[in-house]
Scaffold this motif. Structure first.
Motif, PDB file in Angstrom:
ATOM      1  N   THR A   1      45.207  55.551  35.896  1.00 54.59           N
ATOM      2  CA  THR A   1      43.905  55.372  36.472  1.00 54.59           C
ATOM      3  C   THR A   1      43.166  54.040  35.733  1.00 54.59           C
ATOM      4  N   ALA A   2      43.658  53.683  34.668  1.00 54.73           N
ATOM      5  CA  ALA A   2      42.977  52.446  34.039  1.00 54.73           C
ATOM      6  C   ALA A   2      43.810  51.157  34.464  1.00 54.73           C
ATOM      7  N   ILE A   3      45.030  51.441  34.648  1.00 52.98           N
ATOM      8  CA  ILE A   3      46.155  50.116  35.232  1.00 52.98           C
ATOM      9  C   ILE A   3      45.686  49.967  36.790  1.00 52.98           C
ATOM     10  N   VAL A   4      45.492  51.021  37.436  1.00 51.85           N
ATOM     11  CA  VAL A   4      45.191  50.758  38.705  1.00 51.85           C
ATOM     12  C   VAL A   4      43.707  50.186  38.831  1.00 51.85           C
ATOM     13  N   ALA A   5      42.853  50.644  38.169  1.00 50.01           N
ATOM     14  CA  ALA A   5      41.291  50.046  38.015  1.00 50.01           C
ATOM     15  C   ALA A   5      41.332  48.809  37.533  1.00 50.01           C
ATOM     16  N   ASP A   6      42.209  48.241  36.738  1.00 53.84           N
ATOM     17  CA  ASP A   6      42.163  46.865  36.310  1.00 53.84           C
ATOM     18  C   ASP A   6      43.097  45.916  37.234  1.00 53.84           C
ATOM     19  N   PHE A   7      44.040  46.601  38.092  1.00 54.62           N
ATOM     20  CA  PHE A   7      44.827  45.989  38.974  1.00 54.62           C
ATOM     21  C   PHE A   7      43.984  45.546  40.370  1.00 54.62           C
ATOM     22  N   LEU A   8      43.281  46.449  40.594  1.00 52.20           N
ATOM     23  CA  LEU A   8      42.445  46.158  41.991  1.00 52.20           C
ATOM     24  C   LEU A   8      41.539  44.881  41.826  1.00 52.20           C
ATOM     25  N   PRO A   9      40.907  44.677  40.676  1.00 52.14           N
ATOM     26  CA  PRO A   9      40.060  43.493  40.617  1.00 52.14           C
ATOM     27  C   PRO A   9      41.011  42.110  40.843  1.00 52.14           C
ATOM     28  N   LEU A  10      42.230  42.057  40.396  1.00 44.94           N
ATOM     29  CA  LEU A  10      42.964  41.204  40.488  1.00 44.94           C
ATOM     30  C   LEU A  10      43.610  40.746  41.660  1.00 44.94           C
ATOM     31  N   LEU A  11      43.416  41.803  42.669  1.00 43.57           N
ATOM     32  CA  LEU A  11      43.752  41.712  43.911  1.00 43.57           C
ATOM     33  C   LEU A  11      42.357  41.627  44.822  1.00 43.57           C
ATOM     34  N   TRP A  12      41.275  41.645  44.379  1.00 47.86           N
ATOM     35  CA  TRP A  12      40.180  41.725  45.353  1.00 47.86           C
ATOM     36  C   TRP A  12      40.014  40.388  45.584  1.00 47.86           C
ATOM     37  N   PRO A  13      39.641  40.168  47.098  1.00 48.03           N
ATOM     38  CA  PRO A  13      39.489  38.719  47.456  1.00 48.03           C
ATOM     39  C   PRO A  13      38.365  37.917  46.986  1.00 48.03           C
ATOM     40  N   SER A  14      37.333  38.869  46.648  1.00 44.40           N
ATOM     41  CA  SER A  14      36.014  38.079  46.420  1.00 44.40           C
ATOM     42  C   SER A  14      35.703  37.739  45.219  1.00 44.40           C
ATOM     43  N   ASN A  15      36.838  38.090  44.155  1.00 46.15           N
ATOM     44  CA  ASN A  15      36.578  38.023  42.638  1.00 46.15           C
ATOM     45  C   ASN A  15      37.033  36.449  42.362  1.00 46.15           C
TER      46      ASN A  15
END
Length: 1420
Positions: A844-858
């Motif tokens: 859960t922590a890895i996915v939660a940290d991975f999604l912000p890296l993929l998030w386009p508006s970050n």
């Protein structure tokens, strides 16, 4: 290898990377049934074990009240082999975990083969127990061979197994080698760690110490698959097998490397006496037990030097045996714990399963699955749960897992005793919809080879069947498999079509028919390979794995939003509101809102969903698509769904707030990028270097992200439609009064980007990465090195074997994993022991940290940067295309990336436009800020100029000079106040204009350069390049305002420094001065050029050019007024100083002395004409004799005369002497000598002489037969003496001297000629060479001539007479002759001559006396 960690599963291609160098985890590599069956051999009794990779991690509990998602990926496991890696620091609890996993796997293998109906190879692995090595210590880093003995905490595990077949049964026990280094203490890379199976190939499995063969007799149950194995405290290997009579046979092998015999014990209910059997005995001899006692499932538990065997028998009873006491300690009828019918009680149990789980805190748990048609039950230490029919049942220490046939999975948590629902990966669609405007082949291929939809094995098996077994397709890459599928379907299609012509509609229909046929085959095999076989829960990491027939799936916790959206209505109504939000009313609102979304989602047809998909793909506003879908829903609402939604909305107290809660839960936008480049201790970085780095771990994480993106895209789509419905309703009671405007302006604008973000992440999760050739990677690396971005990603090419790699997997593997692990485990004040490696928490922590890296508006831009570094240009272009219209973050970085893509694709002008657009965002975005970081020692300018500088370097490396010029011209406008930057840019423009051949533009850029040093460098380059291109006219005609002296100096320095025959800098300089009417300078240049040619180019061509140079110099001086027709003679051999040249040193390293200043010599036109004559004569000589070229070039006139005389060019030598006013003596001497040689030589000398004689002009050349070369030579000499008279008969004298010196008689013509000139001197020459006779004759003739006889032959105009002028005789010479004749009295002829001479003189004196008297008389 072990310690606190997480479960990581990988395939055969990445199992070595499955665990980090220090970290930890439980990793399993098993073999799917299909591949296992494929590798079994036909020989009886042969068994190949599967690959197992065992580890350990700490135990943590499950998340309370949370759902689980099954992540199914292409995790095919093939090529069976053994691989077990352990660490010497295993605790007892850790060894138990490894033992349980091996036991589970062995049992699972037996189950799966039994289910396939195979009786040839059925086997299982037993437990793994620790064995002590002894009291000897092992140093770190060494391996040791373990001996079984006393128990120890730091010893290896023995591996025991058994194999059964139709007539042969085998058991074996193997001891393995241990690598005894603790990775938490030593820094050792994983590649240096040896597996305990390193030497497995050296073990003889047929060694009696490891192996025991059991003959098949009626006493052993032939069809039972139950078995158990363990190690005793003494190191003995024990195997439990059911007997046909209902008892249990226990086979005991002696400890490893210790002598002993194999013994067998049979545990029977009829006897408690221990019986040791050395062989097998018939059942009739030992007595019989009822067949209902036959064990169908066995488990063992060791406690206090005893082993307790639990047997679940066909009579539905559970029996517990003590191996030590050989007694049955307990019999329990399990039918008492469940309601059963009479038929079930009388029927023999066949599908019952028994499992044990032990926990130090909870004790021993016994799990039983009672198989009954539609009435299966799970029993666990008194708890009974009624189930439907089940395919499998497994035990764990924290709960019971059950797999239904649907398959739907539930988890019974031990704490609350409730079942949690698991959402499985659905099978692919039964049919593929192909529109008439689509190509069936492309549509089906896209659907079949979509990542995660079909496994490689399923497609290969379908291809095998579809091709009717003609070829076997093994180990094909994804692209190769796609080609084979296309070829197979096309061949089948062409072979079935009989008509040569058909309409496009018929052709399209036939294609759909054949492709759908192949798709149906794939679907069947995918469904078969997706059948679940077993569940496994690691009690120490709480990781749940589902082993399917052809793949492996993992249970991953769902987030709150996904959990609510995926729950069925009945479960959603039962959901505890307090577990959702602290605010109970808001929790109810959220539940009602999710129910509305579910109603919308269930009502959307495939066509409606396609509208939203197309809107996102074609960059259309999602709000418009949602409005259109809503209109279609209202128009087709036959089930009153809109009324249900409206009623549910009435139950929501604050819909706007509830929608905001959902949006906040799904939004991963952050204010700052993840930390970059933290520095941590080396041992910590190496310990975690491979954590989650295997191919399977990467697939699990990325498919988890894909699953989340897919679900949340649907949520956002339904939420957008619901918001459109709210706007359409406009009910103040629903919207809360004045919140309508807020909903329209805020929520819609927040939901739409959210929808597009998840669409983009889902697209990236399904977009395949391209295989990149090595040369492309190297080229890309060069480009990134120019941008100083080469260290951002690992540029490696990956071989895609069992399944393709998506770009999200590529990003996670290369970049994201390191950042995530760094954030999770390497934060300050956080140690590895304090960090939870529990699977649910960690994934859960890895996915939660991975999604912000993929998030386009970050703000972070790592994902596109990784795509660029990995050469995924096509994917990057599509990513930016989907991103640009709506995402306003990193716009400049996206433009830059798009420019890079265009650059690689060969669209340079598009790339330039993108680079220019990105320039406006420099200084505002993190990626562009990193891009413009100055190098060490580099001049710091404005950020935008630094950006332009990087892009200019990139364009320069790619080789696009036109774009470099355009961008540099644009950058000049930005650097109005920075003259250094302007100088750099002007230099860049000049360079590329010059490369393109734009000479005029290059000159303009040169003149506009504000830096004098750079301007001079450019000018020097312009001169050199134009000279090399022979574009001298442009070079000469440029005006060179304020640069005239610099140009002249550059050309002069080059002219004096390079080879004269390969470069024409002197001629360029001559043309330069002529063009500007500076004739004296032009003459000076050509004269210097000619002088250097004579000194340095001693060849025929060099002499020809030298003559032309002197002629050009003469011509220049004749064009100016006589008073200015002079030049300064260049110093011969002068060294011309060049600016910046290093001082010269001698051979011993000392500085050479500077030559003193020489006196200036002025050369006028006459001097140049002389030099021209000399040059022409040199050329004549070399043309006559090429061997003289080496010395003729720099020879002086005197030296040239000698060379000409030697060559026989006497006319040319005389011309040279006359030009430089030199005496002709060398010419006459040389010609005389040649005459002597001819006279004394033979025929060869005569033949040679004609060559040089022909080169001289004779007045009357006689070539008659009587004339010879000697005669012609003498005649030439005679003509020269006549033609070139000299003062005091110098030339005659030198000729006679030369002849007399060589003893050659004087020719008569010479004597006669000289008598006319100077008879007295001839007399002296005779006397000098002691020619007394010739002298006497000459005196006699001379006296006669004076007296008037033959006076004309001596040049005497008036002989002796009283009337004539006075005459004289050389009395001194005559006296010397008389004296010499008088002294030689021995020679009679000399005496006669003396007398004759004396008489002649007496006669002469008388006549002189008379003449004198007459003169005196007349005078008076």
């Amino acid at each position: 290898m072990f310690g606190p960690g997480v479960v990581i599963l990988g395939t055969k291609y990445c199992w070595r990377q499955g665990l980090s160098a220090a970290g930890a985890g439980l990793a399993v590599l098993a073999t799917c049934p299909a591949s296992a069956a494929r590798h079994r051999t036909s020989r009886c009794g042969r068994w190949i074990p599967c690959k197992i990779y065992v580890g350990y991690s700490y135990c943590c509990n499950f998340f309370p009240r949370v759902s689980w998602c099954i992540l199914s990926g292409p995790f095919l496991l093939e090529h069976p082999a053994i691989a077990l890696r352990v660490q010497s620091s295993f605790s007892k609890r850790q060894r138990c975990a490894a033992a349980e996993l091996l036991w589970w796997w062995g049992s699972l293998r037996g189950l799966q083969l039994s289910a396939r109906g195979s009786c040839r190879t059925v086997g299982s692995f037993g437990d793994i127990t620790a064995c002590k090595e002894g009291d000897s210590d092992c140093s770190a880093g060494k391996t040791r061979v373990l001996r079984p003995g006393l128990l120890s905490e730091s010893s290896c595990h023995g591996l025991k197994g058994m194999k059964t077949s139709g007539r042969v049964r085998e058991v074996f026990s193997v001891m393995l080698t241990l690598f005894s280094v603790s990775l938490l203490q030593e820094l050792i890379m994983e590649s240096q760690i040896q597996s305990v199976f390193t030497d497995i190939g050296k073990i003889n499995f047929r060694d009696p110490a490891n192996y025991y063969l059991i003959p098949s007799v009626p006493g052993l149950a032939s069809n039972s698959v139950a078995s158990a194995a363990w190690l005793s405290s003494e190191g003995e290997a024990l195997f439990a097998l059911p007997s046909a009579a209902g008892g249990i046979f226990v086979i005991k092998l002696p400890p490893h490397d210790l002598p002993g015999t194999v013994s067998v014990v049979e545990l029977k209910q009829s006897s408690v006496v221990q019986r040791f059997l050395t062989g097998w005995m018939p059942t009739a001899i030992r007595g019989d037990c009822g067949p209902s006692d036959l064990p169908i499932s066995l488990s063992v538990h060791c406690l206090d030097h005893d082993a307790f065997l639990f047997a679940l028998c066909q009579d539905h009873k559970l029996r517990m045996w003590s191996y030590k006491d050989q007694m049955c300690l307990m019999v329990a009828d399990l039918l008492e714990f469940m309601p059963v019918s009479r038929d079930l009680r009388l029927a023999a149990g066949t599908g019952h399963r028994l499992r044990l789980a032990f926990s130090q805190s909870l004790g021993l748990y016994l799990g039983v699955y009672m198989h009954a048609p539609k009435r299966g039950q799970v029993w666990s230490n008194g708890k009974v749960n009624l189930l439907g029919s089940a395919d499998g049942f497994w035990r764990c220490s924290v709960g019971v897992l059950q797999c239904k046939a649907d398959p739907v999975f539930v988890i019974l948590r031990n704490v609350a005793g409730q079942w949690n629902q698991v959402f499985v990966q659905p099978l692919p669609e039964e049919e593929v919809t192909v529109r008439h405007d689509q190509d069936p082949r492309e549509t089906y291929l896209e659907y079949l080879f979509m990542p995660g939809r079909f496994t490689n094995a399923a497609i290969q098996k379908a291809l095998q069947i579809f091709s009717q077994g003609t070829e076997r397709h093994m180990d094909l890459t994804w692209d190769e498999l796609k080609k084979e599928v296309t070829l197979a379907v096309e061949n089948e299609f062409q072979g079935s079509v009989t008509e040569y012509e058909c309409s496009p509609e018929e052709f399209w229909q036939l294609q759909v028919e054949f492709w759908s046929k192949f798709y149906a085959c794939c679907l069947q095999y995918q469904e078969a390979l997706s059948r679940p076989l077993a569940l496994h829960l690691n009690p120490y990491t709480s990781m749940v794995c589902l082993l399917k027939k052809g793949s492996l799936s993992f249970l991953v916790p769902c987030s709150l939003v996904d959990h609510l959206y995926l729950l069925s209505n009945e479960h959603l109504l039962m959901e505890d509101d307090a577990a959702i939000l602290d605010d109970l009313e808001m929790s109810r609102d959220v539940v009602c809102l999710v129910q509305c979304l579910r109603l919308i989602g269930e009502s959307i047809s495939m066509e409606m969903a396609f509208i939203m998909e197309m809107a996102c793909s074609r960059l259309q506003p999602p709000e418009k698509a949602a409005e259109q879908i809503l209109e279609d829903l209202i128009a087709n609402d036959t089930d009153n769904v809109m009324e249900d939604i409206h009623s549910k909305l009435q139950e929501i107290r604050n819909p706007i707030h509830a929608i905001g809660v959902l949006i906040r839960e799904m939004d991963y936008e952050t204010d700052a990028d993840m930390e970059r480049g933290e520095t941590h201790p080396l041992n910590m970085r190496m310990n975690l270097t491979q954590l989650y780095g295997s191919g399977m771990a990467v697939s699990v994480v990325c498919w988890g992200v894909c699953k989340i993106a897919t679900i949340r895209f649907l949520i956002c789509r339904d939420l957008l439609i619901l918001q459109q419905l709210l706007l359409r309703l406009g009910d103040p009671m629903v919207l809360g009064g004045g919140q309508l405007f807020q909903s329209q302006q805020d929520l819609l604008h927040r939901t739409s980007p959210l929808l597009l973000s998840y669409y983009l992440i889902r697209w990236a999760s399904q977009c395949l990465a391209s295989d990149v050739p090595v040369d492309t990677l190297e080229s890309n690396l060069q480009h990134l090195s120019v941008l100083e971005l080469a260290d951002t990603t690992a540029l490696t090419t990956h071989k895609l074997v069992s399944s393709p790699q998506t770009i999200v997997e590529l990003f996670f593997r290369e970049v994201a994993r390191k950042h995530i692990v760094s954030r999770l485990f390497l934060q300050p004040n956080t140690s590895l022991a304090e960090t939870s490696l529990n699977w649910p928490h960690l994934i859960t922590a890895i996915v939660a940290d991975f999604l912000p890296l993929l998030w386009p508006s970050n703000p972070g831009f790592l994902f596109p940067e990784c795509l660029m570094g990995s050469c995924q240009y096509t994917q990057l272009q599509e990513y930016i295309r989907l991103l640009q219209p709506w995402c306003h973050v990193n716009m400049g970085s996206c433009c830059f990336m798009m420019g890079r893509c265009y650059l690689v694709m060969g669209e340079g002008h598009k790339a330039l436009d993108c680079f220019c657009q990105a320039a406006s965002e420099v200084g505002r975005e993190e990626f562009l800020d990193r891009l413009i970081q100055p190098e060490e020692g580099e001049m710091v300018s404005t950020p935008r100029l630094q950006y332009y500088n990087k892009v200019l370097r990139l364009l320069d490396m790619v080789g696009l000079p036109e774009l470099v010029i355009q961008l540099a011209s644009l950058a000049i406008m930005e650097s109005a106040d920075d003259w250094r930057s302007q100088a750099t840019l002007r230099t860049c423009i000049f360079k590329h204009h010059l490369d393109l051949g734009h000479n005029s533009e290059a000159y303009v850029a040169l003149t506009q350069n504000p830096d004098p040093s750079r301007q001079l460098d450019c000018l020097r380059q312009l001169v050199v390049v134009l000279c090399e291109r022979s574009q001298l006219q442009d070079l000469v005609e440029f005006p060179y305002v304020n640069l005239h002296n610099e140009v002249v100096g550059i050309i002069e320095s080059h002219a004096r420094a390079v080879d004269l025959m390969t470069h024409n800098y002197y001629e360029l300089l001559y043309a330069f001065h002529i063009y500007r009417h500076n004739y004296r300078k032009a003459g000076t240049v050509m004269f210097e050029y000619g002088m250097r040619l004579g000194r340095e180019v001693r060849t025929l061509r060099g002499l020809q050019k030298q003559g032309n140079c002197f002629l050009a110099a003469i011509n220049c001086l004749r064009l100016i007024r006589p008073e200015y027709a002079w030049i300064v003679q260049p110093a011969s051999g002068a060294v011309y100083e060049r600016p910046g040249a290093s001082p010269k040193r001698s051979h011993d390293g000392e500085y050479t002395a500077v030559p003193a200043t020489r006196q200036i010599e002025i050369l006028e036109l006459e001097d140049l004409e002389k030099e021209c004559v000399l040059a022409r004569i040199r050329l004549t000589l070399v043309q006559h004799d090429l061997s003289t070229a080496a010395v003729a070039g720099s020879s002086t006139p005197e030296e040239m005369v000698a060379l000409l005389v030697r060559a026989g060019l006497f006319d040319t030598a005389i011309t040279l002497c006359q030009t430089f006013k030199l005496p002709l003596t060398p010419v006459f001497e040389g010609l005389t000598f040649k005459c002597i040689k001819l006279q004394l030589g033979g025929e060869a000398a005569q033949a040679e002489a004609w060559d040089w004689l022909a080169a001289n002009q004779l007045s009357a050349l006689v070539t008659t037969k009587e004339s010879s070369a000697t005669d012609e030579a003498w005649r030439l000499l005679s003509s020269y003496l006549e033609r070139y008279p000299s003062q005091n008969s110098l030339y005659h004298r030198c000729v006679i001297n030369k002849l007399l010196a060589h003893g050659i008689p004087l020719p008569n013509w010479l004597i006669n000629s000289y008598k006319k000139v100077d008879a007295a001197e001839l007399l002296r020459l005779y006397l000098n060479y002691d020619l007394l006779e010739e002298a006497a004759d000459l005196v006699l003739e001379y006296v006669d001539a004076v007296l008037g006889k033959g006076h004309q032959y001596f040049g005497i105009e008036h002989p002796l007479s009283a009337m004539a002028p006075m005459v004289w005789l050389p009395y001194t010479a005559i006296d010397q002759l008389l004296q010499a004749l008088q002294e030689s009295t021995t020679n009679h002829y000399n005496v006669v001559l003396y007398q004759k001479l004396h008489d002649k003189l007496e006669d002469y004196h008388q006549k002189v006396s008379l003449a004198s008297q007459d003169r005196l008389y007349r005078h008076y």
